[in-house]
Design a protein around this motif. Structure first.
Motif, PDB file in Angstrom:
ATOM      1  N   LEU A   1     -45.896  67.061 -46.375  1.00 18.27           N
ATOM      2  CA  LEU A   1     -44.817  67.935 -45.928  1.00 18.27           C
ATOM      3  C   LEU A   1     -44.718  67.979 -44.412  1.00 18.27           C
ATOM      4  O   LEU A   1     -43.624  68.120 -43.861  1.00 18.27           O
ATOM      5  N   LEU A   2     -45.850  67.824 -43.737  1.00 18.83           N
ATOM      6  CA  LEU A   2     -45.831  67.761 -42.273  1.00 18.83           C
ATOM      7  C   LEU A   2     -45.072  66.515 -41.805  1.00 18.83           C
ATOM      8  O   LEU A   2     -44.265  66.585 -40.878  1.00 18.83           O
ATOM      9  N   VAL A   3     -45.301  65.391 -42.458  1.00 16.71           N
ATOM     10  CA  VAL A   3     -44.562  64.165 -42.130  1.00 16.71           C
ATOM     11  C   VAL A   3     -43.073  64.364 -42.383  1.00 16.71           C
ATOM     12  O   VAL A   3     -42.225  63.942 -41.583  1.00 16.71           O
ATOM     13  N   MET A   4     -42.748  65.028 -43.492  1.00 17.62           N
ATOM     14  CA  MET A   4     -41.332  65.294 -43.785  1.00 17.62           C
ATOM     15  C   MET A   4     -40.712  66.220 -42.735  1.00 17.62           C
ATOM     16  O   MET A   4     -39.544  66.050 -42.365  1.00 17.62           O
ATOM     17  N   THR A   5     -41.481  67.158 -42.225  1.00 19.28           N
ATOM     18  CA  THR A   5     -40.979  68.063 -41.185  1.00 19.28           C
ATOM     19  C   THR A   5     -40.710  67.299 -39.894  1.00 19.28           C
ATOM     20  O   THR A   5     -39.681  67.521 -39.240  1.00 19.28           O
ATOM     21  N   VAL A   6     -41.610  66.399 -39.542  1.00 18.88           N
ATOM     22  CA  VAL A   6     -41.388  65.569 -38.349  1.00 18.88           C
ATOM     23  C   VAL A   6     -40.119  64.739 -38.530  1.00 18.88           C
ATOM     24  O   VAL A   6     -39.298  64.618 -37.613  1.00 18.88           O
ATOM     25  N   ARG A   7     -39.922  64.221 -39.718  1.00 14.49           N
ATOM     26  CA  ARG A   7     -38.716  63.430 -39.993  1.00 14.49           C
ATOM     27  C   ARG A   7     -37.455  64.295 -39.907  1.00 14.49           C
ATOM     28  O   ARG A   7     -36.415  63.843 -39.429  1.00 14.49           O
ATOM     29  N   LEU A   8     -37.538  65.538 -40.347  1.00 12.03           N
ATOM     30  CA  LEU A   8     -36.393  66.442 -40.232  1.00 12.03           C
ATOM     31  C   LEU A   8     -36.015  66.668 -38.771  1.00 12.03           C
ATOM     32  O   LEU A   8     -34.831  66.679 -38.424  1.00 12.03           O
ATOM     33  N   VAL A   9     -37.013  66.845 -37.923  1.00 19.08           N
ATOM     34  CA  VAL A   9     -36.753  67.040 -36.494  1.00 19.08           C
ATOM     35  C   VAL A   9     -36.117  65.777 -35.905  1.00 19.08           C
ATOM     36  O   VAL A   9     -35.191  65.853 -35.088  1.00 19.08           O
TER      37      VAL A   9
ATOM     38  N   GLY B   1     -32.213  65.382 -34.339  1.00 16.04           N
ATOM     39  CA  GLY B   1     -31.900  64.806 -33.023  1.00 16.04           C
ATOM     40  C   GLY B   1     -31.026  63.569 -33.081  1.00 16.04           C
ATOM     41  O   GLY B   1     -30.708  62.994 -32.050  1.00 16.04           O
ATOM     42  N   GLY B   2     -30.670  63.135 -34.269  1.00 19.78           N
ATOM     43  CA  GLY B   2     -29.770  61.996 -34.403  1.00 19.78           C
ATOM     44  C   GLY B   2     -30.439  60.653 -34.551  1.00 19.78           C
ATOM     45  O   GLY B   2     -29.783  59.615 -34.544  1.00 19.78           O
ATOM     46  N   HIS B   3     -31.766  60.642 -34.727  1.00 19.62           N
ATOM     47  CA  HIS B   3     -32.465  59.373 -34.922  1.00 19.62           C
ATOM     48  C   HIS B   3     -32.340  58.950 -36.370  1.00 19.62           C
ATOM     49  O   HIS B   3     -32.584  59.743 -37.275  1.00 19.62           O
ATOM     50  N   ALA B   4     -31.983  57.729 -36.580  1.00 20.29           N
ATOM     51  CA  ALA B   4     -31.732  57.233 -37.941  1.00 20.29           C
ATOM     52  C   ALA B   4     -32.947  57.094 -38.769  1.00 20.29           C
ATOM     53  O   ALA B   4     -34.010  57.188 -38.640  1.00 20.29           O
TER      54      ALA B   4
ATOM     55  N   GLY C   1     -31.096  75.263 -41.872  1.00 22.25           N
ATOM     56  CA  GLY C   1     -30.666  73.883 -41.671  1.00 22.25           C
ATOM     57  C   GLY C   1     -29.287  73.611 -42.238  1.00 22.25           C
ATOM     58  O   GLY C   1     -28.460  72.940 -41.600  1.00 22.25           O
ATOM     59  N   LEU C   2     -29.017  74.147 -43.427  1.00 20.92           N
ATOM     60  CA  LEU C   2     -27.715  73.909 -44.041  1.00 20.92           C
ATOM     61  C   LEU C   2     -26.605  74.718 -43.371  1.00 20.92           C
ATOM     62  O   LEU C   2     -25.468  74.262 -43.280  1.00 20.92           O
ATOM     63  N   VAL C   3     -26.947  75.910 -42.886  1.00 23.52           N
ATOM     64  CA  VAL C   3     -25.938  76.745 -42.235  1.00 23.52           C
ATOM     65  C   VAL C   3     -25.595  76.210 -40.844  1.00 23.52           C
ATOM     66  O   VAL C   3     -24.434  76.259 -40.422  1.00 23.52           O
ATOM     67  N   THR C   4     -26.579  75.670 -40.141  1.00 21.97           N
ATOM     68  CA  THR C   4     -26.363  75.268 -38.743  1.00 21.97           C
ATOM     69  C   THR C   4     -26.332  73.760 -38.540  1.00 21.97           C
ATOM     70  O   THR C   4     -26.442  73.308 -37.409  1.00 21.97           O
ATOM     71  N   TRP C   5     -26.155  72.970 -39.587  1.00 25.51           N
ATOM     72  CA  TRP C   5     -26.250  71.523 -39.386  1.00 25.51           C
ATOM     73  C   TRP C   5     -25.105  70.959 -38.561  1.00 25.51           C
ATOM     74  O   TRP C   5     -25.188  69.844 -38.066  1.00 25.51           O
ATOM     75  N   ASN C   6     -24.043  71.705 -38.361  1.00 26.14           N
ATOM     76  CA  ASN C   6     -22.983  71.247 -37.466  1.00 26.14           C
ATOM     77  C   ASN C   6     -23.395  71.329 -35.999  1.00 26.14           C
ATOM     78  O   ASN C   6     -22.754  70.734 -35.146  1.00 26.14           O
ATOM     79  N   ASP C   7     -24.467  72.073 -35.698  1.00 29.14           N
ATOM     80  CA  ASP C   7     -24.990  72.150 -34.338  1.00 29.14           C
ATOM     81  C   ASP C   7     -25.898  70.961 -34.010  1.00 29.14           C
ATOM     82  O   ASP C   7     -26.261  70.780 -32.847  1.00 29.14           O
ATOM     83  N   ALA C   8     -26.263  70.185 -35.008  1.00 28.65           N
ATOM     84  CA  ALA C   8     -27.164  69.043 -34.806  1.00 28.65           C
ATOM     85  C   ALA C   8     -26.393  67.899 -34.143  1.00 28.65           C
ATOM     86  O   ALA C   8     -25.178  67.980 -33.923  1.00 28.65           O
ATOM     87  N   ASP C   9     -27.129  66.845 -33.855  1.00 28.10           N
ATOM     88  CA  ASP C   9     -26.514  65.656 -33.287  1.00 28.10           C
ATOM     89  C   ASP C   9     -25.413  65.151 -34.227  1.00 28.10           C
ATOM     90  O   ASP C   9     -25.547  65.196 -35.442  1.00 28.10           O
ATOM     91  N   SER C  10     -24.339  64.657 -33.654  1.00 27.49           N
ATOM     92  CA  SER C  10     -23.201  64.216 -34.474  1.00 27.49           C
ATOM     93  C   SER C  10     -23.533  62.989 -35.321  1.00 27.49           C
ATOM     94  O   SER C  10     -22.843  62.706 -36.298  1.00 27.49           O
ATOM     95  N   HIS C  11     -24.601  62.273 -34.978  1.00 26.37           N
ATOM     96  CA  HIS C  11     -24.989  61.082 -35.733  1.00 26.37           C
ATOM     97  C   HIS C  11     -25.979  61.387 -36.858  1.00 26.37           C
ATOM     98  O   HIS C  11     -26.449  60.467 -37.515  1.00 26.37           O
ATOM     99  N   MET C  12     -26.281  62.665 -37.049  1.00 27.20           N
ATOM    100  CA  MET C  12     -27.241  63.020 -38.088  1.00 27.20           C
ATOM    101  C   MET C  12     -26.666  62.704 -39.468  1.00 27.20           C
ATOM    102  O   MET C  12     -25.511  63.023 -39.751  1.00 27.20           O
TER     103      MET C  12
ATOM    104  N   LEU D   1     -34.608  74.213 -35.008  1.00 29.09           N
ATOM    105  CA  LEU D   1     -35.814  73.620 -34.423  1.00 29.09           C
ATOM    106  C   LEU D   1     -36.985  74.594 -34.299  1.00 29.09           C
ATOM    107  O   LEU D   1     -38.118  74.221 -34.641  1.00 29.09           O
ATOM    108  N   PRO D   2     -36.798  75.834 -33.853  1.00 31.22           N
ATOM    109  CA  PRO D   2     -37.946  76.753 -33.823  1.00 31.22           C
ATOM    110  C   PRO D   2     -38.551  76.985 -35.212  1.00 31.22           C
ATOM    111  O   PRO D   2     -39.769  77.091 -35.346  1.00 31.22           O
ATOM    112  N   ILE D   3     -37.709  77.044 -36.221  1.00 31.85           N
ATOM    113  CA  ILE D   3     -38.217  77.215 -37.594  1.00 31.85           C
ATOM    114  C   ILE D   3     -38.998  75.976 -38.019  1.00 31.85           C
ATOM    115  O   ILE D   3     -40.049  76.083 -38.648  1.00 31.85           O
ATOM    116  N   ALA D   4     -38.505  74.802 -37.651  1.00 35.54           N
ATOM    117  CA  ALA D   4     -39.203  73.565 -37.988  1.00 35.54           C
ATOM    118  C   ALA D   4     -40.565  73.500 -37.296  1.00 35.54           C
ATOM    119  O   ALA D   4     -41.553  73.052 -37.899  1.00 35.54           O
ATOM    120  N   TYR D   5     -40.625  73.943 -36.048  1.00 38.83           N
ATOM    121  CA  TYR D   5     -41.906  73.943 -35.345  1.00 38.83           C
ATOM    122  C   TYR D   5     -42.881  74.948 -35.956  1.00 38.83           C
ATOM    123  O   TYR D   5     -44.072  74.666 -36.089  1.00 38.83           O
TER     124      TYR D   5
END
Length: 121
Positions: free
Chosen positions: A106-114, A118-121, A52-63, A3-7
């Protein structure tokens, strides 16, 4: 960690899009500061891809991990394409226009990544 990198990426893309739009309105071509901003944004995207690929297990389980990875990879690929397109059209104002639109996309894509993180579909 992601998340800090995304911001940071979001801030870089806002600056990139704003500066490119300002150059477009003024009818200026791509200059060194814009090119350096684009390179910095690409570097942050590569760091975000790895983080993102290294830490994606730390994300919401519904991601949806497939969509998340596709967004990250697509962002890294889209930037050089936009740079080549913008540089090919550097004699007109629309070279900078391409980079302004790319920065916003790319900014829209970054918002979508965040949102995905967080697990939003």
């Amino acid at each position: 960690m992601f998340l800090p990198i995304a911001y940071l990426l979001g801030v870089a893309l806002v600056v990139l899009a704003g500066y490119a739009a300002w150059l477009t309105v003024r009818g200026r071509s791509i200059d060194n500061p814009l090119f350096y901003l684009l390179c910095a944004a690409e570097l942050i995207m590569v760091v975000a891809l790895v983080a993102g690929l290294v830490t994606w297990n730390d994300a919401d389980s519904h991601m949806n991990k497939g969509v998340f990875a596709a967004y990250l990879i697509g962002m890294v690929i889209a930037t050089p394409i936009a740079a080549f397109w913008g540089l090919a059209d550097r004699e007109t104002r629309w070279g900078t226009g391409v980079l302004a639109v790319t920065g916003l996309g790319l900014l829209v894509m970054t918002v979508r990544l965040v949102q995905l993180w967080g697990g939003h579909a």
